[in-house]
Design an enzyme around this catalytic site. Structure first.
Site, mmCIF file in Angstrom:
data_model
loop_
_atom_site.group_PDB
_atom_site.id
_atom_site.type_symbol
_atom_site.label_atom_id
_atom_site.label_comp_id
_atom_site.label_asym_id
_atom_site.label_seq_id
_atom_site.Cartn_x
_atom_site.Cartn_y
_atom_site.Cartn_z
ATOM 1 C CE LYS A 190 -4.066 -2.080 -0.227
ATOM 2 N NZ LYS A 190 -3.853 -3.436 -0.152
HETATM 3 C C1 LIG Z 1 -9.708 -2.787 -1.560
HETATM 4 C C2 LIG Z 1 -9.094 -3.625 -0.237
HETATM 5 N N1 LIG Z 1 -9.839 -3.599 0.618
HETATM 6 C C3 LIG Z 1 -9.370 -4.126 2.054
HETATM 7 C C4 LIG Z 1 -8.239 -4.682 1.965
HETATM 8 C C5 LIG Z 1 -7.667 -5.433 3.127
HETATM 9 O O1 LIG Z 1 -6.461 -4.736 3.513
HETATM 10 P P1 LIG Z 1 -5.524 -5.394 4.587
HETATM 11 O O2 LIG Z 1 -4.577 -6.153 4.073
HETATM 12 O O3 LIG Z 1 -4.866 -4.241 5.333
HETATM 13 O O4 LIG Z 1 -6.177 -6.259 5.710
HETATM 14 C C6 LIG Z 1 -7.366 -4.649 0.686
HETATM 15 C C7 LIG Z 1 -6.110 -4.994 0.724
HETATM 16 O O5 LIG Z 1 -5.473 -5.635 -0.211
HETATM 17 C C8 LIG Z 1 -8.133 -4.031 -0.494
HETATM 18 O O6 LIG Z 1 -7.121 -3.711 -1.594
#
Ligand SMILES: Cc1ncc(COP(=O)(O)O)c(C=O)c1O
Length: 388
Positions: A190
């Site tokens: 990210k």
């Molecule tokens: C659109 C979206 N929502 C939620 C997430 C979940 O993030 P995390 O990996 O920090 O839990 C991601 C992660 O890739 C994502 O791309």
């Protein structure tokens, strides 16, 4: 005879980590305070300042998935309430709805923006609809004027999935500040990373206070207050919460990542613009330019491979890029392509044709701020060789 030297593999989504992050992690380890503590508090303060909200409106957690889950619980919706979201998202968006005991409903995307289409939201509303979860896909803001108008008309909670959208703005207002909650990701790929991590931003101070309690076992005082130098504090468990707190060790990375967020954004913007221009004559579908009066987060650069036009299937393209030692991504196969959701809900991808088509054609090219000019020229040369 020596082996021919291979070009280095370009890791998709590699973070750009500097000496500052490394020194802060070392200092954190030497301090003896690895868990939730002063560095998490500083990251919350800095993040709130970056998104132009009060420090009391944010809570650091250990992923965006946790942020989404806790937000859905803190929204106090009745069990089984319907929550409308996009089929073009990571499974975590939908799983969080399910973990909160709610019922996901898909609304197709606008094929130009790849974001949830407000008209499709409107069409998916039933008497049981209670919330909307827009995802600012690739860092491009959703049409928040239209979405907030629908939410106001039907009295719906809005939880923005800002996993791609740390820097995103819509009409000069930060993503995550429109809805009741905004949920951010600091996963390795990210725009700001803590390794694993996330942040909840809440409009209402009472709800965010509840989210903070839910993220740490439902305890009324957090570990920092219990074990700090101000003397032992008893805590009370006031809800059945989760173990979703961020560690200082993670915040140590995030503090310096956040300080560089706009420098990294500038570099990704340059790379994005370079690809737009360097690939313009190929039979690929390129992303549409950022919309007026918005700030795109430039989290992903996605191209569409239509086999009929490009002479190569999407999956063969992925393999060929890998052979060229270039890492790529797929964001995302549409949610209804996955067997779990098909079996549980009877969903078929054809029900949301735009998300299905995009999910079957999309490829994300490398967009890390650490890529050199030579790296991105290599990416373009490989794409031209495969598609041209
Ligand atoms: C659109 C979206 N929502 C939620 C997430 C979940 O993030 P995390 O990996 O920090 O839990 C991601 C992660 O890739 C994502 O791309």
């Amino acid at each position: 005879m020596s082996e021919p030297t291979k070009e280095p593999f370009l890791i998709f989504g590699a973070p750009k980590i500097g000496e500052e992050e490394i020194a802060e992690v070392e200092a954190c380890m030497r301090s003896g305070w690895l868990g939730t503590g002063p560095r998490v508090a500083r990251l919350e303060k800095d993040f709130a300042a970056y998104r132009r909200v009060q420090a009391s409106q944010v809570a650091a957690v250990n992923s965006c998935t946790a942020a989404l889950h806790v937000s859905m619980v803190a929204a106090s919706l009745e069990p089984g309430a319907e929550v409308i979201t996009t089929p073009l998202t990571f499974c975590a968006t939908v799983n969080a709805i399910l973990h909160a005991g709610l019922s996901p409903v898909m609304a197709d995307v606008d094929p130009r923006t790849q974001n949830i289409d407000p008209a499709a939201i409107e069409a998916a509303i039933t008497p049981r609809t209670r919330a909307i979860v827009p995802v600012h896909f690739a860092g491009r803001p959703c049409d928040m004027d239209a979405i907030m108008a629908i939410a106001a008309r039907h009295d719906l909670v809005v939880i923005e999935d800002c996993a791609h959208a740390i820097e995103t703005e819509y009409r000069s207002r930060p993503a995550g500040t429109f809805g009741d909650f905004g949920c951010f990701s600091f996963y390795v790929t990210k725009n700001v990373t803590t390794g694993e991590g996330g942040m909840i931003l809440g409009r209402d101070e009472e709800r965010i206070a509840r989210a903070r309690i839910l993220a740490l076992h439902g305890m009324s005082k957090d570990a920092w207050h219990r074990f700090g130098d101000a003397g032992y504090k008893h805590y009370q468990v006031v809800e059945c919460g989760f173990k979703y707190n961020m560690m200082d060790l993670q915040a140590a990375i995030g503090l310096h990542q956040l300080a560089k967020v706009d420098t990294h954004w500038q570099r990704r913007r340059e790379i994005w613009a370079f690809y737009q221009q360097a690939l313009a004559d190929l039979p690929l579908e390129l992303p549409s330019e950022p919309d007026a009066d918005t700030r795109h987060g430039f989290h992903l650069y996605t191209v569409m491979i239509d086999a009929a036009r490009c002479g190569v299937t999407r999956d063969a393209f992925l393999d060929a890029m890998n052979d060229a030692r270039i890492g790529t991504g797929v964001h995302y196969l549409s949610v209804p392509e996955h067997p779990y959701y098909q079996q549980r809900f009877g969903w078929r991808p054809e029900q949301w044709p735009h998300a299905m088509r995009l999910g079957r054609q999309t490829v994300s090219l490398p967009l890390s701020p650490g890529l050199s000019d030579g790296d991105i020229e290599r990416v373009v040369a490989a794409v031209r060789r495969i598609v041209g």
